[in-house]
Design a protein around this motif. Structure first.
Motif, PDB file in Angstrom:
ATOM      1  N   THR A  16     -10.447  42.398   6.236  1.00 11.15           N
ATOM      2  CA  THR A  16      -9.850  43.688   6.574  1.00 11.15           C
ATOM      3  C   THR A  16      -9.450  43.734   8.040  1.00 11.15           C
ATOM      4  O   THR A  16      -8.369  44.168   8.404  1.00 11.15           O
ATOM      5  CB  THR A  16     -10.839  44.834   6.265  1.00 11.15           C
ATOM      6  N   GLN A  19      -6.330  41.675   8.928  1.00  9.93           N
ATOM      7  CA  GLN A  19      -5.070  42.233   8.466  1.00  9.93           C
ATOM      8  C   GLN A  19      -4.732  43.548   9.160  1.00  9.93           C
ATOM      9  O   GLN A  19      -3.572  43.895   9.298  1.00  9.93           O
ATOM     10  CB  GLN A  19      -5.138  42.458   6.951  1.00  9.93           C
ATOM     11  N   ASN A  20      -5.750  44.265   9.589  1.00 11.80           N
ATOM     12  CA  ASN A  20      -5.580  45.618  10.104  1.00 11.80           C
ATOM     13  C   ASN A  20      -5.309  45.584  11.609  1.00 11.80           C
ATOM     14  O   ASN A  20      -6.030  46.171  12.400  1.00 11.80           O
ATOM     15  CB  ASN A  20      -6.852  46.407   9.797  1.00 11.80           C
ATOM     16  N   TRP A 125       6.539  46.371   4.440  1.00 11.29           N
ATOM     17  CA  TRP A 125       5.737  46.080   3.238  1.00 11.29           C
ATOM     18  C   TRP A 125       4.740  47.205   3.022  1.00 11.29           C
ATOM     19  O   TRP A 125       4.126  47.700   3.971  1.00 11.29           O
ATOM     20  CB  TRP A 125       4.997  44.757   3.406  1.00 11.29           C
ATOM     21  N   TYR A 127       1.561  48.460   0.319  1.00 15.04           N
ATOM     22  CA  TYR A 127       0.655  48.338  -0.824  1.00 15.04           C
ATOM     23  C   TYR A 127       0.168  49.740  -1.125  1.00 15.04           C
ATOM     24  O   TYR A 127      -0.396  50.414  -0.251  1.00 15.04           O
ATOM     25  CB  TYR A 127      -0.516  47.414  -0.483  1.00 15.04           C
ATOM     26  N   LYS A 140      -1.852  50.245   2.263  1.00 13.58           N
ATOM     27  CA  LYS A 140      -1.666  49.445   3.473  1.00 13.58           C
ATOM     28  C   LYS A 140      -0.182  49.449   3.828  1.00 13.58           C
ATOM     29  O   LYS A 140       0.676  49.483   2.945  1.00 13.58           O
ATOM     30  CB  LYS A 140      -2.141  48.007   3.260  1.00 13.58           C
ATOM     31  N   THR A 142       2.706  47.532   6.467  1.00 15.18           N
ATOM     32  CA  THR A 142       3.165  46.606   7.509  1.00 15.18           C
ATOM     33  C   THR A 142       4.511  47.111   8.016  1.00 15.18           C
ATOM     34  O   THR A 142       5.409  47.396   7.210  1.00 15.18           O
ATOM     35  CB  THR A 142       3.319  45.176   6.969  1.00 15.18           C
ATOM     36  N   ASP A 163       0.311  45.110  11.214  1.00  7.12           N
ATOM     37  CA  ASP A 163       0.110  44.245  10.056  1.00  7.12           C
ATOM     38  C   ASP A 163      -0.920  44.812   9.092  1.00  7.12           C
ATOM     39  O   ASP A 163      -2.112  44.876   9.404  1.00  7.12           O
ATOM     40  CB  ASP A 163      -0.338  42.858  10.532  1.00  7.12           C
ATOM     41  N   LYS A 164      -0.442  45.270   7.944  1.00  7.18           N
ATOM     42  CA  LYS A 164      -1.314  45.748   6.873  1.00  7.18           C
ATOM     43  C   LYS A 164      -2.339  46.767   7.373  1.00  7.18           C
ATOM     44  O   LYS A 164      -3.545  46.635   7.152  1.00  7.18           O
ATOM     45  CB  LYS A 164      -2.014  44.573   6.177  1.00  7.18           C
TER      46      LYS A 164
END
Length: 203
Positions: A16, A19-20, A125, A127, A140, A142, A163-164
């Motif tokens: 996490t 990506q975060n 992007w 999610y 999430k 991006t 990023d995410k």
């Protein structure tokens, strides 16, 4: 058993965290020190969705099938869902982003402001997460964020990649995809006004 659980939790936390992240790819926050307001725009030109990297058209086709496959659901239900999706995309996501940014900054972030600089958020992007009764997974996001001169958008002052970014877990529409995605925009706004921004103000 306890050791296995702790190891699992640590691995999930590392994933996490990795990506975060939000990173500066060019420029700095120095320009923002004396500003009082920033104009904001949001783009969805080439946004991909879910782990499969679906186009928006593919994502919506899948959601329509899912909704109509549920017992008792009709075209009217799909139309209602589709209208809300469009409303959030055209206005609510930007509002949530500005809510997050404005909660951490004395600078006013707002769309259609006569400001010297404009922040362009390019959603790359998404999610959508999921919701299943008492449990759910946050969305999430991006994105590439560029601070440009309002009168000459070709002049990029600062560019960042988020990023995410994991969304906030609670808002009144969290049970729906667009509500969870809104939470990711709010979290991105908050992260934007993080340590790099605060460091620039201290100079």
């Amino acid at each position: 058993m306890k050791k296995v659980f702790l190891l699992f939790f640590a691995v999930i936390s590392m994933i996490t965290f990795a990506q975060n992240e939000m990173t500066i790819t060019s420029g700095s926050f120095d320009f923002i020190k004396n500003e009082t307001e920033i104009n904001v725009q949001l783009k969805f030109d080439n946004t991909l969705y879910q782990v499969e990297n679906l186009t928006e058209e593919q994502y919506l086709q899948n959601r329509k099938k899912d909704i109509l496959a549920k017992s008792g659901k009709t075209e009217a239900d799909w139309q209602k869902w589709s209208e809300e999706w469009g409303r959030f995309k055209s206005s609510e996501y930007l509002k949530y982003f500005m809510k997050g940014a404005n909660s951490k900054s004395k600078i006013v972030f707002e769309n259609e402001r006569p400001a010297k600089y404009t922040l362009i958020i390019d959603a790359q992007w998404i999610y959508a997460g999921w919701h299943g009764g008492i449990m759910g997974q946050e969305a999430k996001l991006t994105s590439i964020m560029k601070f440009v001169e309002t009168n000459d958008p070709s002049k990029v002052i600062l560019e960042l990649k988020a990023d995410k970014i994991l969304g906030k877990p609670q808002n009144k529409d969290f049970v729906m995809e667009y509500g969870r995605i809104a939470g990711a925009f709010e979290a991105t706004g908050k992260r934007l006004m993080g340590k790099e921004y605060k460091r620039a103000l201290r100079k």
